[in-house]
Scaffold this active site. Structure first.
Site, PDB file in Angstrom:
ATOM      1  N   ARG A  29       0.801  -1.211   0.055  1.00 56.24           N
ATOM      2  CA  ARG A  29      -0.039   0.104   0.116  1.00 56.24           C
ATOM      3  C   ARG A  29       0.850   1.259  -0.094  1.00 56.24           C
ATOM      4  O   ARG A  29       2.012   1.188   0.756  1.00 56.24           O
ATOM      5  CB  ARG A  29      -0.865  -0.001   1.239  1.00 56.24           C
ATOM      6  CG  ARG A  29      -2.016  -1.178   1.173  1.00 56.24           C
ATOM      7  CD  ARG A  29      -3.130  -0.611   0.042  1.00 56.24           C
ATOM      8  NE  ARG A  29      -4.269  -1.703   0.211  1.00 56.24           N
ATOM      9  CZ  ARG A  29      -4.318  -2.883  -0.377  1.00 56.24           C
ATOM     10  NH1 ARG A  29      -3.411  -3.122  -1.507  1.00 56.24           N
ATOM     11  NH2 ARG A  29      -5.352  -3.556  -0.479  1.00 56.24           N
ATOM     12  N   HIS A  72      -1.055  -0.557  -9.737  1.00 59.64           N
ATOM     13  CA  HIS A  72      -1.570  -1.331  -8.858  1.00 59.64           C
ATOM     14  C   HIS A  72      -2.005  -2.599  -9.843  1.00 59.64           C
ATOM     15  O   HIS A  72      -3.106  -3.015  -9.716  1.00 59.64           O
ATOM     16  CB  HIS A  72      -2.774  -0.738  -8.055  1.00 59.64           C
ATOM     17  CG  HIS A  72      -3.155  -1.166  -7.031  1.00 59.64           C
ATOM     18  ND1 HIS A  72      -3.492  -0.570  -5.905  1.00 59.64           N
ATOM     19  CD2 HIS A  72      -3.192  -2.578  -6.625  1.00 59.64           C
ATOM     20  CE1 HIS A  72      -3.937  -1.636  -4.688  1.00 59.64           C
ATOM     21  NE2 HIS A  72      -3.664  -2.765  -5.433  1.00 59.64           N
TER      22      HIS A  72
HETATM   23  P1  NDP Z   1      -0.869 -11.716   5.269  1.00 57.00           P
HETATM   24  O1  NDP Z   1      -1.791 -11.119   6.329  1.00 57.00           O
HETATM   25  O2  NDP Z   1      -0.983 -13.035   4.900  1.00 57.00           O
HETATM   26  O3  NDP Z   1       0.776 -11.337   5.765  1.00 57.00           O
HETATM   27  C1  NDP Z   1       0.972  -9.996   6.198  1.00 57.00           C
HETATM   28  C2  NDP Z   1       2.551 -10.206   6.813  1.00 57.00           C
HETATM   29  O4  NDP Z   1       2.610  -8.876   7.385  1.00 57.00           O
HETATM   30  C3  NDP Z   1       2.668 -11.217   7.963  1.00 57.00           C
HETATM   31  O5  NDP Z   1       3.910 -11.837   7.881  1.00 57.00           O
HETATM   32  C4  NDP Z   1       2.580 -10.247   9.007  1.00 57.00           C
HETATM   33  O6  NDP Z   1       3.194 -10.947  10.289  1.00 57.00           O
HETATM   34  C5  NDP Z   1       3.356  -9.027   8.701  1.00 57.00           C
HETATM   35  N1  NDP Z   1       2.860  -7.881   9.453  1.00 57.00           N
HETATM   36  C6  NDP Z   1       1.707  -7.358   9.811  1.00 57.00           C
HETATM   37  N2  NDP Z   1       1.788  -6.130  10.600  1.00 57.00           N
HETATM   38  C7  NDP Z   1       3.009  -6.020  11.055  1.00 57.00           C
HETATM   39  C8  NDP Z   1       4.007  -5.421  11.782  1.00 57.00           C
HETATM   40  N3  NDP Z   1       3.405  -4.545  12.620  1.00 57.00           N
HETATM   41  N4  NDP Z   1       4.982  -5.792  11.740  1.00 57.00           N
HETATM   42  C9  NDP Z   1       5.624  -6.820  11.340  1.00 57.00           C
HETATM   43  N5  NDP Z   1       5.104  -7.472  10.371  1.00 57.00           N
HETATM   44  C10 NDP Z   1       3.954  -7.331  10.425  1.00 57.00           C
HETATM   45  O7  NDP Z   1      -1.098 -10.592   3.890  1.00 57.00           O
HETATM   46  P2  NDP Z   1      -0.999 -11.140   2.493  1.00 57.00           P
HETATM   47  O8  NDP Z   1       0.391 -11.629   2.156  1.00 57.00           O
HETATM   48  O9  NDP Z   1      -2.117 -11.891   1.979  1.00 57.00           O
HETATM   49  O10 NDP Z   1      -1.039  -9.463   1.645  1.00 57.00           O
HETATM   50  C11 NDP Z   1      -0.082  -8.528   2.180  1.00 57.00           C
HETATM   51  C12 NDP Z   1      -0.578  -7.254   1.716  1.00 57.00           C
HETATM   52  O11 NDP Z   1      -0.437  -7.129   0.264  1.00 57.00           O
HETATM   53  C13 NDP Z   1      -2.007  -6.992   1.752  1.00 57.00           C
HETATM   54  O12 NDP Z   1      -2.603  -6.321   2.955  1.00 57.00           O
HETATM   55  C14 NDP Z   1      -2.394  -5.915   0.815  1.00 57.00           C
HETATM   56  O13 NDP Z   1      -2.162  -4.493   1.217  1.00 57.00           O
HETATM   57  C15 NDP Z   1      -1.211  -6.140  -0.321  1.00 57.00           C
HETATM   58  N6  NDP Z   1      -1.640  -6.545  -1.550  1.00 57.00           N
HETATM   59  C16 NDP Z   1      -1.300  -5.745  -2.860  1.00 57.00           C
HETATM   60  C17 NDP Z   1      -1.674  -6.322  -3.981  1.00 57.00           C
HETATM   61  C18 NDP Z   1      -1.577  -5.449  -5.343  1.00 57.00           C
HETATM   62  O14 NDP Z   1      -1.898  -5.682  -6.241  1.00 57.00           O
HETATM   63  N7  NDP Z   1      -0.517  -4.447  -5.065  1.00 57.00           N
HETATM   64  C19 NDP Z   1      -2.487  -7.497  -4.117  1.00 57.00           C
HETATM   65  C20 NDP Z   1      -2.646  -8.291  -2.859  1.00 57.00           C
HETATM   66  C21 NDP Z   1      -2.485  -7.725  -1.753  1.00 57.00           C
HETATM   67  P3  NDP Z   1       3.068 -12.134  10.883  1.00 57.00           P
HETATM   68  O15 NDP Z   1       3.219 -13.155   9.753  1.00 57.00           O
HETATM   69  O16 NDP Z   1       3.653 -12.426  12.244  1.00 57.00           O
HETATM   70  O17 NDP Z   1       1.330 -12.200  11.112  1.00 57.00           O
HETATM   71  C1  OXD Z   2      -5.683  -6.400  -2.557  1.00 59.92           C
HETATM   72  C2  OXD Z   2      -5.346  -5.565  -3.747  1.00 59.92           C
HETATM   73  O1  OXD Z   2      -5.711  -5.875  -1.315  1.00 59.92           O
HETATM   74  O2  OXD Z   2      -5.604  -5.901  -4.826  1.00 59.92           O
HETATM   75  O3  OXD Z   2      -6.079  -7.705  -2.786  1.00 59.92           O
HETATM   76  O4  OXD Z   2      -4.590  -4.660  -3.219  1.00 59.92           O
END
Ligand code: NDP
Ligand code: OXD
Length: 306
Positions: free
Chosen positions: A221, A269
């Site tokens: 993001r 995006h």
């Molecule tokens: P997940 O919830 O599976 O993974 C999130 C990761 O971030 C986990 O490892 C989590 O830690 C870590 N995390 C969260 N908060 C913190 C923190 N405060 N400090 C340290 N680590 C943290 O999410 P996804 O992998 O499915 O997706 C990640 C993000 O990707 C989404 O939230 C979205 O914003 C973005 N996205 C973007 C897309 C695009 O097209 N650009 C498409 C899809 C998603 P822990 O493992 O310990 O919980």
């Molecule tokens: C998502 C994205 O969060 O598309 O799935 O950014």
């Protein structure tokens, strides 16, 4: 089963996909709003949606990130929220990030500049053992990216809340882990959710903790990065390049300095598009399981914000 579908775009395609995936359901499409439904399936719904429709079982977010949904002021408290997990996005993210990492390691920008100047000047191969890729977030997408990068032999590090173990990835957590990981990272890849804890995480202090000449890849993001601090770090050469797929304001405004910055590669995006049929199939299976009272994947923890 009563369903409400409220999506910000591609309404007809989503309607058709859910009609195929859940043929027995009573599907209404916003703004055709019944007083109550079992499940609301939404992406960036308007606030009036939750004022007009009572959701009795769960709200399903048609995306991996729930930051936009959690920011809706009328979001009902106490209703479970489910999100997409992978649903065809992990493979896309792995492709996008691998491309960016390899471009950095093989110095594509330098060779493009040399070509522009008609310079035949082979560069010394970078030392792969010192070219560390740091993954901020090793959840569903981060772990898939790690597995895609592993065969190339880059040292990998991953930062998460709970120092999550991922094969082949050195685990870091907490503020100390964050700073330690950044200090030895050649390419920093951001795959964190946007939460109150992560907003603005990549400001001047973090970016300047990266070694001089490091690359940033942000596919999560835009608001995770302080854009003015990123520009300053690119302008003075502290960072070599930023590959950006997400922005604080989307679409990126025409006058934004990122568009023409020589050290920025940007995309609109698209690093991991939401695939309609795959997503509808995942949601249909989860709703069926949830309605039977089974445990399902993708449950959002509202307190954590992801
Ligand atoms: P997940 O919830 O599976 O993974 C999130 C990761 O971030 C986990 O490892 C989590 O830690 C870590 N995390 C969260 N908060 C913190 C923190 N405060 N400090 C340290 N680590 C943290 O999410 P996804 O992998 O499915 O997706 C990640 C993000 O990707 C989404 O939230 C979205 O914003 C973005 N996205 C973007 C897309 C695009 O097209 N650009 C498409 C899809 C998603 P822990 O493992 O310990 O919980
Ligand atoms: C998502 C994205 O969060 O598309 O799935 O950014």
């Amino acid at each position: 089963m009563r369903l409400l579908l409220a999506t910000a775009s591609q309404r007809q395609a989503w309607r058709d996909a859910f009609a195929r995936a859940m043929p027995g359901a009573e599907l209404r499409v916003w703004p055709d709003a019944p007083p109550a439904v079992d499940y609301a399936i939404v992406w960036k719904p308007p606030p009036e949606c939750f004022e007009r429709v009572r959701v009795e079982r769960a709200i399903v977010n048609l995306g991996a990130g729930v930051d936009a949904l959690l920011a809706v002021p009328t979001l009902p408290a106490g209703v479970p929220i489910l999100r997409l997990t992978d649903a065809g996005m992990a493979e896309q993210m792995a492709e996008y990030v691998t491309l960016a990492v390899l471009a950095a390691f093989r110095e594509q920008r330098e060779y493009a500049r040399q070509q522009n100047e008609r310079l035949w000047r082979p560069r010394r191969r970078l030392d792969k053992s010192a070219f560390r890729v740091g993954l901020l977030g090793v959840g569903v997408l981060g772990a898939a990216v790690a597995q895609a990068l592993r065969p190339f032999g880059f040292p990998l590090a991953g930062w998460s809340r709970g120092a999550r173990e991922v094969p082949g990835v050195a685990a870091y957590a907490g503020p100390e882990g964050f700073h330690a990981m950044l200090a030895a990272t050649s390419v920093l890849v951001c795959m964190l959710p946007l939460t109150p804890m992560t907003r603005g995480l990549l400001g001047a202090a973090a970016l300047r903790r990266l070694p001089r000449g490091a690359h940033l890849v942000n596919v999560a993001r835009g608001e995770l990065v302080v854009e003015a601090d990123l520009l300053a770090a690119l302008d003075d050469g502290h960072l070599a390049c930023a590959t950006l797929d997400v922005f604080a304001e989307e679409p990126l405004p025409p006058g934004h300095p990122f568009w023409h910055h020589p050290r920025i590669v940007l995309t609109p995006h698209v690093s991991a598009a939401t695939l309609i049929d795959e997503s509808a199939a995942q949601v249909a299976a989860r709703i069926a399981a949830h309605a039977r009272g089974e445990r399902v994947g993708g449950v959002v923890d509202r307190e954590r914000g992801y």
